[in-house]
Design an enzyme around this catalytic site. Structure first.
Site, PDB file in Angstrom:
ATOM      1  N   CYS A   1      -7.918  11.781   8.369  1.00 41.75           N
ATOM      2  CA  CYS A   1      -7.126  10.842   9.164  1.00 41.75           C
ATOM      3  C   CYS A   1      -5.931  10.310   8.391  1.00 41.75           C
ATOM      4  O   CYS A   1      -4.801  10.322   8.880  1.00 41.75           O
ATOM      5  CB  CYS A   1      -7.996   9.655   9.606  1.00 41.75           C
ATOM      6  SG  CYS A   1      -9.200  10.037  10.901  1.00 41.75           S
ATOM      7  N   HIS A   2      -6.169   9.855   7.153  1.00 40.25           N
ATOM      8  CA  HIS A   2      -5.181   9.058   6.438  1.00 40.25           C
ATOM      9  C   HIS A   2      -4.206   9.866   5.580  1.00 40.25           C
ATOM     10  O   HIS A   2      -3.214   9.313   5.111  1.00 40.25           O
ATOM     11  CB  HIS A   2      -5.894   8.012   5.599  1.00 40.25           C
ATOM     12  CG  HIS A   2      -6.769   7.118   6.423  1.00 40.25           C
ATOM     13  ND1 HIS A   2      -6.273   6.308   7.418  1.00 40.25           N
ATOM     14  CD2 HIS A   2      -8.123   6.907   6.412  1.00 40.25           C
ATOM     15  CE1 HIS A   2      -7.263   5.640   7.983  1.00 40.25           C
ATOM     16  NE2 HIS A   2      -8.388   5.986   7.404  1.00 40.25           N
TER      17      HIS A   2
ATOM     18  N   CYS B   1     -13.939 -24.085  -8.328  1.00 42.56           N
ATOM     19  CA  CYS B   1     -13.038 -23.042  -8.857  1.00 42.56           C
ATOM     20  C   CYS B   1     -11.942 -23.693  -9.704  1.00 42.56           C
ATOM     21  O   CYS B   1     -11.555 -23.182 -10.755  1.00 42.56           O
ATOM     22  CB  CYS B   1     -12.410 -22.259  -7.714  1.00 42.56           C
ATOM     23  SG  CYS B   1     -13.581 -21.474  -6.591  1.00 42.56           S
TER      24      CYS B   1
ATOM     25  N   CYS C   1     -12.331 -24.505 -13.620  1.00 36.66           N
ATOM     26  CA  CYS C   1     -12.051 -23.493 -14.644  1.00 36.66           C
ATOM     27  C   CYS C   1     -10.634 -22.924 -14.545  1.00 36.66           C
ATOM     28  O   CYS C   1      -9.979 -22.693 -15.557  1.00 36.66           O
ATOM     29  CB  CYS C   1     -13.056 -22.346 -14.536  1.00 36.66           C
ATOM     30  SG  CYS C   1     -14.757 -22.778 -14.944  1.00 36.66           S
ATOM     31  N   HIS C   2     -10.183 -22.708 -13.320  1.00 40.54           N
ATOM     32  CA  HIS C   2      -8.933 -21.972 -13.124  1.00 40.54           C
ATOM     33  C   HIS C   2      -7.712 -22.849 -12.878  1.00 40.54           C
ATOM     34  O   HIS C   2      -6.581 -22.351 -12.882  1.00 40.54           O
ATOM     35  CB  HIS C   2      -9.088 -20.986 -11.960  1.00 40.54           C
ATOM     36  CG  HIS C   2     -10.177 -19.978 -12.168  1.00 40.54           C
ATOM     37  ND1 HIS C   2     -10.098 -18.975 -13.110  1.00 40.54           N
ATOM     38  CD2 HIS C   2     -11.391 -19.834 -11.559  1.00 40.54           C
ATOM     39  CE1 HIS C   2     -11.200 -18.233 -13.067  1.00 40.54           C
ATOM     40  NE2 HIS C   2     -12.007 -18.740 -12.145  1.00 40.54           N
TER      41      HIS C   2
ATOM     42  N   CYS D   1     -15.197   2.974   9.794  1.00 41.55           N
ATOM     43  CA  CYS D   1     -14.734   4.366   9.706  1.00 41.55           C
ATOM     44  C   CYS D   1     -15.918   5.322   9.620  1.00 41.55           C
ATOM     45  O   CYS D   1     -15.938   6.370  10.276  1.00 41.55           O
ATOM     46  CB  CYS D   1     -13.833   4.548   8.484  1.00 41.55           C
ATOM     47  SG  CYS D   1     -12.183   3.844   8.657  1.00 41.55           S
TER      48      CYS D   1
ATOM     49  N   CYS E   1     -12.233  10.960   4.663  1.00 44.28           N
ATOM     50  CA  CYS E   1     -11.174   9.956   4.820  1.00 44.28           C
ATOM     51  C   CYS E   1      -9.801  10.620   4.950  1.00 44.28           C
ATOM     52  O   CYS E   1      -8.961  10.189   5.750  1.00 44.28           O
ATOM     53  CB  CYS E   1     -11.161   9.006   3.615  1.00 44.28           C
ATOM     54  SG  CYS E   1     -12.737   8.226   3.223  1.00 44.28           S
TER      55      CYS E   1
ATOM     56  N   ARG F   1     -14.211  -2.479   7.061  1.00 46.98           N
ATOM     57  CA  ARG F   1     -13.405  -1.395   7.653  1.00 46.98           C
ATOM     58  C   ARG F   1     -13.968  -0.043   7.248  1.00 46.98           C
ATOM     59  O   ARG F   1     -13.984   0.892   8.056  1.00 46.98           O
ATOM     60  CB  ARG F   1     -11.947  -1.521   7.204  1.00 46.98           C
ATOM     61  CG  ARG F   1     -11.011  -0.600   7.993  1.00 46.98           C
ATOM     62  CD  ARG F   1     -10.891  -1.081   9.429  1.00 46.98           C
ATOM     63  NE  ARG F   1     -10.221  -0.108  10.285  1.00 46.98           N
ATOM     64  CZ  ARG F   1     -10.855   0.809  11.015  1.00 46.98           C
ATOM     65  NH1 ARG F   1     -12.165   0.911  10.977  1.00 46.98           N
ATOM     66  NH2 ARG F   1     -10.177   1.640  11.780  1.00 46.98           N
TER      67      ARG F   1
END
Length: 259
Positions: free
Chosen positions: A178-179, A75, A78-79, A220, A175, A216
Site C-alpha cells: 500500500c505505502h 513530570c 524532573c524535566h 492495517c 505494508c 493504526r
C-alpha cells in the site's frame, strides 16, 4: 586501429549507461499524510483551536505538573518546563541501555511513572497516555524526525524492516504493497498514503478521537486479515522505528488530523 576500436566500444557503453541512468525512475518522494488529506482536514489541523486533538494535548498539559504516585512527583519535577522537551521526541523510538530494549515515547512515559514517580503505568490508548504523548511531541512540532538506526538500534531496525516487507494475513499483503507501491490510490473512502508516522498521535475522523500509531498498525493488520499484535509490542515498536526512519527529515506535526 585496435585501440581505436576499444575506445569506441567503451564510449558506446558509457553512452548506454548514461541513457539507462537518465531513464531510470527517480526515487519516490515521500510525503506526510497531510499532503494526501483533503483541504478541509488540512485546515482543521492547521488551526490549534479547530484541531480536536488539542483536547488531549490539554490533558497532557494538566498531567505534566500533576503529582502522582508514592514519590509525590510530577513530570515537571524532573524535566522542568515542558518547552525544554523540544527535540526529545524526534529521536524516538530509541534504544535504552538500562533494559536493552527499544522504547517508543509511550514506553518512556510509563517508565518515568513507575520508576521515578512510583505511580501506576497508563494504558497505551488511555486518554492520559495519548494526551501526554501528544503534549510531549507537540513541543517538537516543526522539527525534523531523526531516529538512530545504527549501533545498538540496528538489530531492531532490521526486524522492523523485515516486518514492513513481509507478506501476512489472508490477503497475503505487506505494508509496502500500500505505502510504497500505491500511494495516492483511493481504496474505499480513503486515499493510500506513504504511511508516515510524523503526525502521531493523530485525531482520525474515522475514530472520532485521538489514537496511537500502534492502533493504526493494528487496523492495517486487521484490514489484510492478519492477526494484530498488542500496542507496545516489540513487533510494532520495531516497525515504528523503521517507518520513522523512512520519515527522516520530515517535520513533526503531532497532533495531526487525518481522514
Amino acid at each position: 586501429m585496435k585501440y581505436t576500436k576499444y575506445i569506441a566500444t567503451a564510449a558506446g557503453l558509457l553512452g548506454i549507461g548514461a541513457i539507462v541512468v537518465a531513464c531510470s525512475p527517480a526515487e519516490p518522494v515521500l510525503e506526510s499524510g497531510y499532503f494526501w488529506a483533503t483541504p478541509e482536514t488540512q485546515a482543521m489541523q492547521d488551526d490549534d483551536f479547530s484541531n480536536p486533538a488539542f483536547m488531549w494535548v490539554d490533558i497532557g498539559e494538566e498531567q505534566w505538573s500533576t503529582e502522582d504516585g508514592e514519590a509525590g512527583k510530577s513530570c515537571e519535577s524532573c524535566h522542568g518546563d515542558a518547552a525544554d522537551m523540544a527535540g526529545v521526541s524526534t529521536g524516538y523510538p530509541k534504544f535504552n541501555e538500562a533494559d536493552g530494549k527499544l522504547r517508543a515515547i509511550q514506553h518512556q512515559i510509563n517508565n518515568c511513572r513507575t520508576e521515578q514517580m512510583k505511580a501506576k503505568a497508563w494504558k497505551w490508548e488511555s486518554d492520559n497516555m495519548l494526551g501526554m504523548a501528544a503534549y510531549v511531541k507537540n513541543q517538537s512540532k516543526g522539527m525534523p524526525v531523526n531516529v538512530a538506526i545504527d549501533g545498538e538500534a540496528a538489530p531492531f531496525f532490521e526486524k522492523g524492516k523485515e516486518f514492513y516487507f513481509q507478506r501476512r494475513g489472508g490477503m497475503d499483503m505487506a505494508c509496502k504493497h500500500c505505502h510504497v507501491d500505491y500511494p495516492g490510490t483511493k481504496i474505499r473512502a480513503n486515499i493510500l498514503t506513504n504511511g508516515m508516522p510524523n503526525g502521531f498521535p493523530t485525531y482520525r475522523l474515522k475514530w472520532q478521537k485521538i489514537g496511537s500509531l500502534h492502533r493504526r498498525f493494528r487496523g492495517c493488520n486487521k484490514n489484510i486479515r492478519a492477526t494484530p499484535y498488542k500496542q507496545g509490542s516489540e513487533e510494532y515498536t520495531n516497525l515504528e522505528l523503521y517507518i520513522t526512519h523512512r520519515a527522516k527529515g520530515m517535520a513533526v506535526e503531532s497532533p495531526s488530523v487525518r481522514n
